[in-house]
Design a protein around this motif. Structure first.
Motif, short mmCIF file in Angstrom:
data_model
loop_
_atom_site.label_atom_id
_atom_site.label_comp_id
_atom_site.label_asym_id
_atom_site.label_seq_id
_atom_site.Cartn_x
_atom_site.Cartn_y
_atom_site.Cartn_z
N GLU A 19 0.83 -1.21 0.00
CA GLU A 19 0.00 0.00 0.00
C GLU A 19 0.86 1.27 0.00
OE1 GLU A 19 -2.99 0.34 -0.73
OE2 GLU A 19 -3.75 -1.68 -0.50
N VAL A 20 1.99 1.24 0.72
CA VAL A 20 2.90 2.39 0.72
C VAL A 20 3.45 2.58 -0.70
CG1 VAL A 20 5.08 3.35 1.60
CG2 VAL A 20 3.52 2.16 3.15
N ASP A 21 3.81 1.46 -1.34
CA ASP A 21 4.33 1.51 -2.69
C ASP A 21 3.28 2.08 -3.65
OD1 ASP A 21 6.63 0.98 -4.36
OD2 ASP A 21 5.44 -0.62 -5.29
N ASN A 22 2.02 1.65 -3.48
CA ASN A 22 0.93 2.17 -4.32
C ASN A 22 0.79 3.68 -4.12
OD1 ASN A 22 0.38 -0.42 -5.23
ND2 ASN A 22 -1.29 -0.76 -3.80
N ALA A 23 0.83 4.12 -2.87
CA ALA A 23 0.72 5.55 -2.55
C ALA A 23 1.87 6.32 -3.21
CB ALA A 23 0.72 5.77 -1.04
N ASN A 25 3.63 5.43 -5.91
CA ASN A 25 3.43 5.47 -7.36
C ASN A 25 2.36 6.48 -7.77
OD1 ASN A 25 5.44 3.58 -7.90
ND2 ASN A 25 4.04 1.87 -7.55
N GLN A 26 1.29 6.58 -6.98
CA GLN A 26 0.24 7.56 -7.27
C GLN A 26 0.79 8.98 -7.12
OE1 GLN A 26 -2.71 6.24 -4.40
NE2 GLN A 26 -4.01 5.49 -6.05
N THR A 27 1.67 9.17 -6.13
CA THR A 27 2.29 10.48 -5.91
C THR A 27 3.17 10.86 -7.10
OG1 THR A 27 2.28 10.06 -3.52
CG2 THR A 27 3.66 11.87 -4.30
N VAL A 28 3.96 9.88 -7.58
CA VAL A 28 4.83 10.11 -8.75
C VAL A 28 3.98 10.59 -9.93
CG1 VAL A 28 6.26 8.96 -10.49
CG2 VAL A 28 6.63 8.49 -8.06
N LYS A 29 2.86 9.91 -10.16
CA LYS A 29 1.97 10.29 -11.27
C LYS A 29 1.43 11.70 -11.09
CE LYS A 29 0.02 6.00 -13.03
NZ LYS A 29 -0.56 4.90 -12.27
N GLU A 30 0.92 11.98 -9.88
CA GLU A 30 0.32 13.29 -9.64
C GLU A 30 1.34 14.42 -9.79
OE1 GLU A 30 -2.24 15.70 -6.30
OE2 GLU A 30 -2.71 13.59 -6.67
N ILE A 31 2.54 14.21 -9.24
CA ILE A 31 3.59 15.24 -9.36
C ILE A 31 3.93 15.46 -10.83
CG2 ILE A 31 6.05 15.69 -8.91
CD1 ILE A 31 5.65 14.44 -6.15
N GLY A 32 3.91 14.39 -11.61
CA GLY A 32 4.23 14.48 -13.04
C GLY A 32 3.17 15.24 -13.84
N HIS A 33 1.93 15.25 -13.35
CA HIS A 33 0.84 15.88 -14.11
C HIS A 33 0.48 17.28 -13.65
CE1 HIS A 33 0.09 12.31 -16.38
NE2 HIS A 33 -0.17 11.58 -15.32
N ASP A 67 3.11 16.48 1.09
CA ASP A 67 1.66 16.58 1.33
C ASP A 67 0.87 15.68 0.38
OD1 ASP A 67 2.07 18.36 3.38
OD2 ASP A 67 1.65 20.15 2.18
N VAL A 68 1.28 15.65 -0.89
CA VAL A 68 0.61 14.79 -1.88
C VAL A 68 0.77 13.33 -1.44
CG1 VAL A 68 0.62 13.95 -4.27
CG2 VAL A 68 0.90 16.40 -3.81
N PHE A 69 1.99 12.96 -1.02
CA PHE A 69 2.25 11.59 -0.58
C PHE A 69 1.39 11.23 0.63
CE2 PHE A 69 4.97 8.61 1.98
CZ PHE A 69 4.74 7.49 1.19
N LYS A 70 1.32 12.14 1.61
CA LYS A 70 0.52 11.89 2.82
C LYS A 70 -0.95 11.67 2.46
CE LYS A 70 3.13 14.29 6.43
NZ LYS A 70 3.16 15.49 7.29
N GLU A 71 -1.43 12.49 1.52
CA GLU A 71 -2.82 12.37 1.07
C GLU A 71 -3.07 10.98 0.48
OE1 GLU A 71 -4.72 14.34 -2.77
OE2 GLU A 71 -3.97 15.87 -1.37
N VAL A 74 -3.15 8.24 3.26
CA VAL A 74 -4.44 8.22 3.97
C VAL A 74 -5.52 7.57 3.10
CG1 VAL A 74 -6.27 9.67 4.90
CG2 VAL A 74 -3.90 10.17 5.46
N LYS A 75 -5.53 7.92 1.80
CA LYS A 75 -6.53 7.35 0.88
C LYS A 75 -6.41 5.83 0.78
CE LYS A 75 -8.19 10.87 -2.23
NZ LYS A 75 -7.66 11.78 -3.24
N ARG A 76 -5.21 5.31 1.04
CA ARG A 76 -4.99 3.86 0.96
C ARG A 76 -5.25 3.20 2.31
NH1 ARG A 76 -4.13 2.94 -4.10
NH2 ARG A 76 -4.38 0.77 -3.55
N GLY A 77 -5.79 3.96 3.26
CA GLY A 77 -6.18 3.38 4.54
C GLY A 77 -5.04 3.18 5.52
#
Length: 166
Positions: A19-23, A25-33, A67-71, A74-77
């Protein structure tokens, strides 16, 4: 008739790495966009097994990436208590921030938790420290539920999970 066996559960502090890894990877995507990260050199990646490194061209962008990573965490529970972020430090032309993941219950916390159970929990409940976890046992299952409620109501600075309930 046999003696009633004690009921018990374990208190642990474990991290779901997937789940940390998923969070992450999602952060990497968001920062990129995101427009506000364009041209800031913002990046986040694993640094060894228990650390995450954030890089950016300013302290503000490094903190924004955190902050994006923390978000996402939390979304991943997951609990934010697993994250221990350092301050962004200037390294050459970029700011680097090391984020450690906290896992396991250290001796200090284990003693504090078992004292809390002794002082505030129902009578007859025992807590034993076993390495990085605690085993809580009692003859009454209701007392174990009370201990879980007690600990959930406390503001401890580590993430706890209650497992092996029997």
């Amino acid at each position: 008739m046999g003696v009633l066996a004690d009921s018990s559960f374990d208190i642990v502090s474990k991290i779901d790495r997937q789940e940390v890894d998923n969070a992450l990877n999602q952060t990497v995507k968001e920062i990129g966009h995101r427009f506000d990260f364009k041209g800031t050199g913002a990046a986040i990646s694993w640094s060894g097994q228990d650390n995450i490194e954030i890089k950016a061209n300013s302290e503000e962008r490094a903190n924004a990436a955190l902050d994006v990573f923390k978000e996402k965490v939390v979304k991943r529970g997951l609990s934010l208590k697993i994250i221990d972020a350092g301050e962004p430090k200037l390294s050459g032309k970029e700011y680097r921030m090391l984020v450690s993941l906290k896992e396991g219950i250290d001796q200090e916390h284990a003693k504090k938790i078992s004292k809390m159970i002794r002082d505030e929990g129902p009578k007859g409940v025992k807590a034993q420290i076993q390495g990085e976890e605690l085993r809580v046992s009692s003859k009454k299952k209701d007392d174990l539920q009370d201990v879980i409620s007690l600990l959930k109501g406390k503001d401890l600075d580590i993430a706890l999970q209650f497992v092996n309930y029997r």
